[in-house]
Scaffold this active site. Structure first.
Site, mmCIF file in Angstrom:
data_model
loop_
_atom_site.group_PDB
_atom_site.id
_atom_site.type_symbol
_atom_site.label_atom_id
_atom_site.label_comp_id
_atom_site.label_asym_id
_atom_site.label_seq_id
_atom_site.Cartn_x
_atom_site.Cartn_y
_atom_site.Cartn_z
ATOM 1 N N HIS A 26 0.969 -1.387 0.004
ATOM 2 C CA HIS A 26 -0.102 0.386 0.486
ATOM 3 C C HIS A 26 0.717 1.141 -0.657
ATOM 4 O O HIS A 26 2.007 0.777 0.200
ATOM 5 C CB HIS A 26 -0.604 -0.248 1.300
ATOM 6 C CG HIS A 26 -0.484 0.213 2.220
ATOM 7 N ND1 HIS A 26 -0.077 1.111 2.670
ATOM 8 C CD2 HIS A 26 0.293 -0.086 3.659
ATOM 9 C CE1 HIS A 26 0.580 1.955 4.259
ATOM 10 N NE2 HIS A 26 1.257 0.411 4.363
ATOM 11 N N CYS A 27 0.359 2.593 -0.129
ATOM 12 C CA CYS A 27 1.188 3.821 -0.416
ATOM 13 C C CYS A 27 -0.280 4.377 0.564
ATOM 14 O O CYS A 27 -0.311 3.622 1.377
ATOM 15 C CB CYS A 27 0.931 4.248 -0.920
ATOM 16 S SG CYS A 27 -0.002 4.267 -2.479
ATOM 17 N N VAL A 28 0.053 5.790 0.347
ATOM 18 C CA VAL A 28 -0.369 6.612 0.991
ATOM 19 C C VAL A 28 -1.831 6.764 1.092
ATOM 20 O O VAL A 28 -2.806 6.643 2.175
ATOM 21 C CB VAL A 28 -0.512 7.841 0.875
ATOM 22 C CG1 VAL A 28 -0.968 8.777 2.134
ATOM 23 C CG2 VAL A 28 1.157 8.219 1.182
#
Length: 607
Positions: A26-28
């Protein structure tokens, strides 16, 4: 299990089940899946799911955009699916170089971005505390706060070593140790003679040397693991890797990587120096589009390299204005709209936009209104140019939205830099607000089209392939057999031809030609998925006779495939025929068994 357990279960079910998940990071704001077969993911259901902003299929990733609470959702998804969530042990799949490169970059840098931003914010706050006289930088507390803020930047190679080894399939603790060796205090910035060559280098607060060295080190580690006996490999392999890679990294890879980093930064500064206003306006105009595509990290990384090297980055400030333009625009739409549903979406969207998370604003408000999204891009270009005119720069990596302001404070001129940063923030918000307030109008609600019905009671879907009927629950893929994608039936084909099972429109033809989606003239959505895992063939052995958007009649040839060669390669050709909008019907009844010919009745849909 956390509070997002139900959302996590729904997401896993609609990406094709945990068996369809190769890896997950996942990213932000988004979950980044790598799926075995994207065609069996129920994208439209996911897009309309409460808790999901939208879905993006880009750069070899299936990205489910969640918002700023994505870490909590990520943890629950990993627990529901029983996966580690790091992708380290994911099987290799053939992908384009650009897709593989983006996946590696994301896997190496994204896990540490949150802490990196937190450290940058703390650096800015420390400067403010010193400026107003609350905590002197020379005091004991000031020194400790500076240590907390600077540690991540100073020892970044250690963090990168862990992330890179984990992503590349090596021992992450060996990666940390190698990164720590590069940061070893007594070898920084002094002449060291190795094999007659004198090297003077500093690797604290660097990025490229450790990343490049990780590729070599993991390659060596994997090779040694194959030949060193199991009884001693746990300690012998790391010892050899450290002994080989530190001298190579310090004397060869490091200096070359540092030169490359300097060159990249000079290129960026050169383009910026040619016409700062044009460069800033262009980057700001494109930024939200890059965010939508999920590849904005490719722009961030060179800028981050410059920040690590202690070079102020005006383009980082340019990027930052875009979220405020978007936020101002959504705030104006929230005030003007009479559409209750849009109002409900816009309120949390502009609030999250204040903190730099703009996906809800983009996908929920401006993008569906078409013109408004384009206008925010133009507004961002104006704000980006203004950023240059005001002379705003980033001096450290900080957060997004209002959290980026501490990163724009120059310790040499704290008051002045803070003032222009605040002016720019307000101006960018006002630009977005004014544009939307002047131009936005609620869309007139279109009359709902009357759905054509063949009969009041039922619709029949015929067999698109010749072969032997297989009950759906016996299909060797849980996404189909569990009914997650809808009710239906499967046929094990004896002929390499797929025909239209009804009159309708080809809504989806996957590039690999192994899956076709048709919407009948009566509204039935039919998915025909040829074989199991045949997406891996990337179209080999398949030939399409239609294209997306074509109108077809029952019996028209859609796709042909080389049935013998596909079987020789070991693929099951059992073909599920699924009614993906099963919920729109009272029931979907199987009416065939044994062998079927093309055009035989297969399913009856009860209205």
């Amino acid at each position: 299990m956390g509070k997002y357990e139900k959302l996590a279960k729904d997401i896993i079910a609609n990406v094709g089940g945990k068996e369809n998940v190769i890896s997950l990071t996942h990213c932000v704001t988004r979950l980044r899946f790598q799926l075995k077969d994207e065609s069996i993911a129920n994208t439209e259901v996911l897009k309309n799911m409460d808790g999901v902003v939208t879905v993006m299929q880009t750069a070899g990733q299936y990205q489910v955009v969640i918002g700023n609470h994505v870490p909590d959702v990520f943890r629950d998804v990993c627990e529901v699916a029983g996966i580690s969530g790091d992708g380290a042990n994911a099987p290799k799949t053939k992908r384009k170089f650009s897709e593989a490169a983006l996946d590696i970059i994301t896997g190496i840098f994204m896990p540490s971005i949150g802490i990196l931003c937190a450290s940058g914010i703390l650096k800015g706050v420390n400067t403010l505390l010193d400026m107003v006289g609350l905590v002197s930088a020379a005091s004991g507390l000031g020194v400790l706060l500076a240590a907390a803020a600077d540690a991540m930047f100073l020892f970044f190679p250690i963090i990168l070593g862990y992330n890179a080894f984990k992503k590349l399939g090596g021992n992450p603790y060996l990666g940390m140790t190698l990164g720590a060796a590069l940061c070893y205090p007594t070898i920084q910035g002094i002449d060291i003679e190795v094999f007659g060559f004198v090297v003077n280098a500093t690797y604290t607060s660097t990025m490229l040397p450790m990343v490049v060295l990780s590729f070599l080190a993991v390659y060596i580690e994997k090779g040694l693991n194959k030949i060193i006996p199991d009884v001693v490999k746990t300690f012998v392999v790391p010892a050899i890797v450290l002994a080989l890679c530190l001298p190579i990294g310090f004397c060869v890879i490091g200096p070359v990587s540092n030169l490359l980093g300097d060159f990249i930064n000079q290129c960026i500064q050169g383009v910026y120096g040619f016409s700062p206003i044009i460069a800033a306006a262009l980057l700001a105009f494109l930024w939200q589009i890059l965010v939508m595509m999920g590849c904005h990290m490719l722009v961030i990384l060179p800028i981050l390299m410059g920040l690590m090297a202690g070079v102020e980055q005006p383009l980082m400030a340019v990027i930052g204005v875009c979220s405020f333009v978007q936020t101002g625009s959504v705030f104006a739409i929230w005030l003007k709209t009479k559409n209750k549903k849009l109002k409900q979406i816009a309120l949390p969207a502009w609030i999250s936009g204040i903190f730099g998370v703009t996906e809800p604003a983009i996908y929920g408000v401006t993008l569906p209104n078409g013109k408004q999204f384009l206008l925010t891009c133009f507004g961002s270009a104006v704000a980006g140019a203004l950023s240059v005119i005001l002379g705003v720069s980033a001096y450290t990596m900080a957060g997004m939205g209002v959290f980026q302001i501490p990163g724009q404070i120059n310790s040499a001129n704290a008051g002045g830099s803070l003032t222009v940063s605040l002016i720019l923030t307000v101006a960018a918000t006002v630009i977005g607000f004014v544009i939307a307030f002047v131009t936005y109008k609620d869309k007139a609600e279109a009359a709902k089209p009357e759905v054509k019905k063949v009969s009041a009671e039922k619709e029949v879907i015929s067999s698109p392939v010749k072969g032997n009927v297989v009950p759906l629950e016996k299909v060797e893929d849980a996404a189909f057999s569990a009914g997650a994608l809808g009710k239906g039936i499967a046929v094990d084909p004896t002929e390499g031809k797929v025909v239209a099972p009804c009159d309708g429109t080809v809504m989806t033809l996957f590039p690999t030609k192994h899956a076709i989606g048709i919407v009948s003239d009566n509204g039935c959505e039919v998915l025909i998925h040829i074989g199991m895992n045949t997406v891996k063939l990337e179209g080999k052995g398949f030939e399409a006779h239609i294209k997306q958007g074509d109108k077809v009649k029952k019996g028209d040839v859609l796709v042909t495939f080389d049935i013998e060669s596909l079987k020789k390669e070991g693929y099951s050709l059992v073909t599920p025929i699924i009614v993906t909008n099963t919920a729109d019907y009272l029931d979907v009844v199987e009416v065939a068994n044994g062998s079927v010919k093309l055009g035989d009745d297969l399913l009856t849909l009860l209205n």
